[in-house]
Write a protein that holds these residues in place. Structure first.
Motif, short mmCIF file in Angstrom:
data_model
loop_
_atom_site.label_atom_id
_atom_site.label_comp_id
_atom_site.label_asym_id
_atom_site.label_seq_id
_atom_site.Cartn_x
_atom_site.Cartn_y
_atom_site.Cartn_z
N GLU A 43 42.13 22.31 10.32
CA GLU A 43 42.08 20.93 9.87
C GLU A 43 40.85 20.22 10.46
OE1 GLU A 43 45.50 17.82 9.11
OE2 GLU A 43 44.89 17.73 11.23
N LYS A 64 41.26 20.15 4.98
CA LYS A 64 41.01 21.53 5.35
C LYS A 64 39.83 22.07 4.55
CE LYS A 64 45.84 22.67 6.47
NZ LYS A 64 47.00 23.54 6.13
N THR A 66 42.46 28.75 3.97
CA THR A 66 42.08 28.27 5.30
C THR A 66 43.25 27.54 5.94
OG1 THR A 66 41.26 26.17 4.42
CG2 THR A 66 39.67 27.97 4.60
N SER A 67 43.18 27.41 7.26
CA SER A 67 44.25 26.71 7.98
C SER A 67 43.72 25.65 8.95
CB SER A 67 45.09 27.73 8.77
OG SER A 67 44.27 28.44 9.69
#
Length: 234
Positions: free
Chosen positions: A109, A136, A106-107
């Motif tokens: 935040e 994250k 995942t990216s």
């Protein structure tokens, strides 16, 4: 004509004096109004008594519910996953292991903020030690809360929690948490309590989570009756 005999039935008697009695006129409307007022007052009395009985019953129910709410809430969360409680069919460790095997990345935040409250009659100071953490989906994070007993007697407390927005709570998983566990503090005692949590990476792929980048984890401490605490520990 011979005189009437003394024992005659026709002997004349002095007239009886008549005393005048004043006459008071009461109209039909006045009488009806008086009757209506009495009925209204009686109705108000009955309504007041019913209201008092209702309020007393409600107060008693609320006191009883305060002791029953925590275990019921815990079972509800375990059954539904509400508030980030992991359902029994898959533990947090199982989720982490599964996503590690799948190589989920995942990216996005997220900002997790923390809130603390105490119920009425709970003489504790309770607060998060940090305002927020950034994490994250797919990552775990550690946070702390601090509780201090500001009374002159030992106090046992237990906490409930919730995560908002509610629809995001199913992705908030607690690995270690002090919720639903009794905490007994001596007068003036202060403790730090950890919360170790994990955000499910499926949060990022769920279209219902679009636009949700902030989560709030809230705890509320309630005072536990000492007799109940001793019984549960025994």
């Amino acid at each position: 004509m011979p005189p009437f005999p003394k024992h005659s039935l026709f002997r004349l008697r002095p007239p009886v004096p008549v005393t005048a009695v004043p006459c008071r006129y009461v109209s039909a409307g006045t009488a009806a109004s008086s009757s209506s007022s009495s009925a209204t007052a009686a109705s108000r009395d009955r309504s007041s008594r019913k209201t008092l009985v209702y309020l007393l019953g409600l107060a008693g129910a609320m006191v009883g519910a305060s002791y029953a709410a925590v275990p019921l809430y815990r079972r509800f969360c375990q059954a539904t996953g509400y508030g980030g409680t992991v359902q029994r069919r898959e533990s947090v460790e199982d989720k982490i292991a599964r996503h590690n095997r799948e190589g989920t990345a995942t990216s996005r935040e997220l900002v997790v903020q923390f809130n603390a409250d105490v119920a009425d009659g709970m003489p504790w100071k309770f607060s998060p030690t940090q305002r927020e953490v950034r994490v994250k989906p797919g990552e775990s994070a550690l946070a702390f809360y601090t509780a201090e007993n500001r009374s002159s007697a030992p106090i046992t407390g237990v906490s409930t929690y919730n995560v908002t927005p509610m629809k995001a709570a199913v992705y908030f998983n607690k690995i270690q948490c002090f919720c639903f566990e009794e905490q007994r503090l001596l007068p003036g005692e202060q403790i730090d309590m950890p919360v170790f949590f994990y955000i499910d990476p499926e949060f990022e792929t769920d279209p219902k989570m679009d636009g949700i980048n902030n989560l709030i984890l809230s705890y509320t401490f309630f005072k536990v009756n000492d007799d109940k605490a001793v019984t549960s520990q025994g």
